[in-house]
Design an enzyme around this catalytic site. Structure first.
Site: not given
Ligand code: G3P
Length: 236
Positions: A97
């Site tokens: 990633k």
């Molecule tokens: O892991 C990538 C993404 O899905 C994280 O998004 O906004 O839930 O931290 P968030």
């Protein structure tokens, strides 16, 4: 039907990934037989309280054949390359990633030439997705929830990115990330996205509908009231 939705619908399946470093959640999701992979990020790994490599390898073991995203943390090209080569060497299931920053895009190109798969993360616009696709990204993580949190429509860039990769024939798959609730998954399907990654609790919510619960209870009540059984052949 729009071409990109047709293309996603009739040439691929919608992959479902769970967005967590919690191995118990991952094992529970894997039991359902619908899990295609796992995405992690430095915040999710930090929450585990375990070592990065141990956690990622445990996830690979919990989801045999699944794509497991593990993120570099350096922000300079040389450091990112060194980390990417280390991480990708741990297990063939690992997808490196990489954040959508200039050295990250350069890294994606380098890794693509080495046959190392990548998931470009922290993508919020179709222009960013275009850069990732041109560099040879395997997955492009369009974040939606964080845009919604800022009172805008995060799904707009997803639809644009799906159309962009279909228009130009890029191999990159648009991965809807930062999912906050099941409606985001519905909207990802409507946009023809290739992958959705979500917290375990959201994946659990996908199963739920009140009419399903009510209908099942009615089936069981009627069956039991009729005194029927499945395994007693004497009863016909
Ligand atoms: O892991 C990538 C993404 O899905 C994280 O998004 O906004 O839930 O931290 P968030």
């Amino acid at each position: 039907m729009q071409y990109e939705i047709w293309h996603a619908r009739y040439t691929r399946t919608m992959k479902l990934f769970v967005d967590t470093g919690d191995i118990d959640e991952i094992r529970r999701a894997a039991e359902w037989g619908i899990l295609d992979g796992v995405t992690t990020n430095p915040t999710l790994i930090a929450k585990t309280g375990r070592g990065f490599r141990d956690t990622v390898l445990a996830i690979c073991q919990a989801v045999p054949g699944g794509d497991i995203s593990a993120e570099v943390v350096a922000t300079d090209y040389e450091g990112m390359l060194r980390e990417a080569l280390e991480i990708s060497g741990w297990n063939p299931q690992i997808v490196v990633k990489v954040p959508l920053i200039p050295p990250g895009v350069r890294l994606v190109r380098t890794l693509a030439e080495k046959g190392i798969r990548t998931n470009v993360t922290l993508v919020f616009s179709v222009s960013q997705a275009l850069l990732a696709a041109k560099a040879g990204a395997t997955y492009i993580s369009n974040f939606v929830g964080r845009v919604d949190d800022a009172s805008a429509d995060g799904m707009e860039a997803v639809a644009e990115s799906v159309e962009m990769v279909a228009t130009y024939g890029y191999d990159a798959e648009i991965l809807v990330a930062s999912v906050r609730h099941p409606l985001h998954v519905v909207q990802a399907v409507q946009a023809g996205a290739h992958v959705a990654t979500m917290p375990f609790k959201v994946m659990e919510m996908l199963f739920k509908h009140p009419l399903t619960d009510l209908g099942l209870q009615r089936f069981l009540d009627d069956w039991n009231a009729a005194g029927l059984t499945i395994f007693d052949r004497a009863s016909g």
